[in-house]
Design an enzyme around this catalytic site. Structure first.
Site, PDB file in Angstrom:
ATOM      1  N   TYR A 178       0.833  -1.201   0.000  1.00  0.00           N
ATOM      2  CA  TYR A 178       0.000   0.000   0.000  1.00  0.00           C
ATOM      3  C   TYR A 178       0.873   1.258   0.000  1.00  0.00           C
ATOM      4  CZ  TYR A 178      -3.766   3.214   1.169  1.00  0.00           C
ATOM      5  OH  TYR A 178      -4.668   4.241   1.141  1.00  0.00           O
ATOM      6  N   ALA A 179       1.855   1.299   0.890  1.00  0.00           N
ATOM      7  CA  ALA A 179       2.742   2.467   0.946  1.00  0.00           C
ATOM      8  C   ALA A 179       3.505   2.625  -0.361  1.00  0.00           C
ATOM      9  CB  ALA A 179       3.716   2.331   2.113  1.00  0.00           C
TER      10      ALA A 179
END
Length: 284
Positions: A178-179
């Protein structure tokens, strides 16, 4: 099982406007992905209020149609498409290439918060498609026309988690994929902004913190006790940031100098490289 792509399009025409003799009214057209809730819905609401005709994209056909029905004052085209699939991405990219968009908001997202070794392959693939492949292909399709017309804006919705990589495990949970997808949006937007300098096309990456939307609820996270920014405030920051010429818009960061310091450090590291092996890597 992978989600089945759902594609559906409908259009609500804009009402006829009275025009004086010899007067031409130029309409603006914005395409917003993930427009059925949260930040995407707030963008669609605000742009409609500003008089933009809209193409709104999302997975939930009924919500798209409800939005169109409640905004008869502008033209609204609804496109039910799943941007976790190539078919869905291609369908929306064709619209981006064919329509005279003045604004593209790449907002669609999925909330797969978990460490890489716990992230199912299907969810990892979905996340990368929605937050990397879709914004890349939609922006690619839209930018050529914007550049030719000499105006336009692309807003890529990321988040402050894009800057969380150096944080220790004790400070925050790991969300590697996600990051990473959000960091991609930051780097792509900054580089594309430089590519388009002087063309009349603006590029912004929007990096809010925790926002009060359905996003975390779908992940099963209860953040009701956590202070959160409203989606409407996030949109206010984005539109004002475009006026200010900001490529990176961080709605909750009061001291913009902090962001400038990050980017200066990145450029210093980039400029500090050499063809010689750094001393610390040489044998003692």
């Amino acid at each position: 099982m992978r989600n089945t792509t759902r594609l559906h399009e409908s259009r609500t025409p804009a009402p006829a406007a009275g025009q004086g003799k010899g007067t031409a009214v130029m309409s603006t057209l914005a395409l917003v992905t993930g427009a059925t809730s949260g930040i995407g819905r707030a963008f669609a609401e605000r742009l409609a209020a500003l008089g933009h005709d809209l193409v709104i994209v999302g997975r939930r056909k009924e919500r798209l149609e409800e939005f169109a029905a409640s905004h008869p004052e502008v033209g609204v085209r609804t496109v039910a498409a799943d941007l976790s699939t190539d078919e869905g991405i291609d369908t929306v990219a064709e619209i981006c290439a064919a329509e005279p968009l003045t604004t593209l908001v790449n907002n669609a997202g999925v909330s797969h918060y978990m460490p890489l070794d716990e992230l199912p392959a299907g969810k990892a693939r979905e996340l990368v498609h929605v937050k990397v492949v879709a914004p890349t292909m939609l922006t690619r399709a839209a930018v050529a026309g914007m550049r030719e017309r000499g105006e336009g804006a692309v807003v890529n919705v990321a988040g402050m988690i894009a800057f969380s990589g150096p944080a220790p495990h004790s400070q925050m949970p790991r969300r590697a994929v996600y990051a990473g997808t959000l960091a991609h949006l930051v780097a792509m937007s900054q580089t594309l902004s430089a590519e388009l300098e002087g063309t009349g096309v603006a590029v912004q990456v929007l990096c809010p913190g925790v926002v009060a939307t359905e996003f975390h609820e779908r992940q099963g996270l209860d953040l009701s006790a956590v202070p959160r920014m409203s989606a409407d405030d996030v949109v206010t920051a984005s539109l004002r940031g475009l006026e200010l010429g900001e490529t990176v818009c961080a709605p909750g960061v009061e001291d913009a100098g902090l962001l400038d310091a990050v980017f200066r450090a990145e450029l210093a590291a980039f400029g500090g490289q050499s063809h010689r092996l750094a001393t610390r890597y040489r044998a003692a």
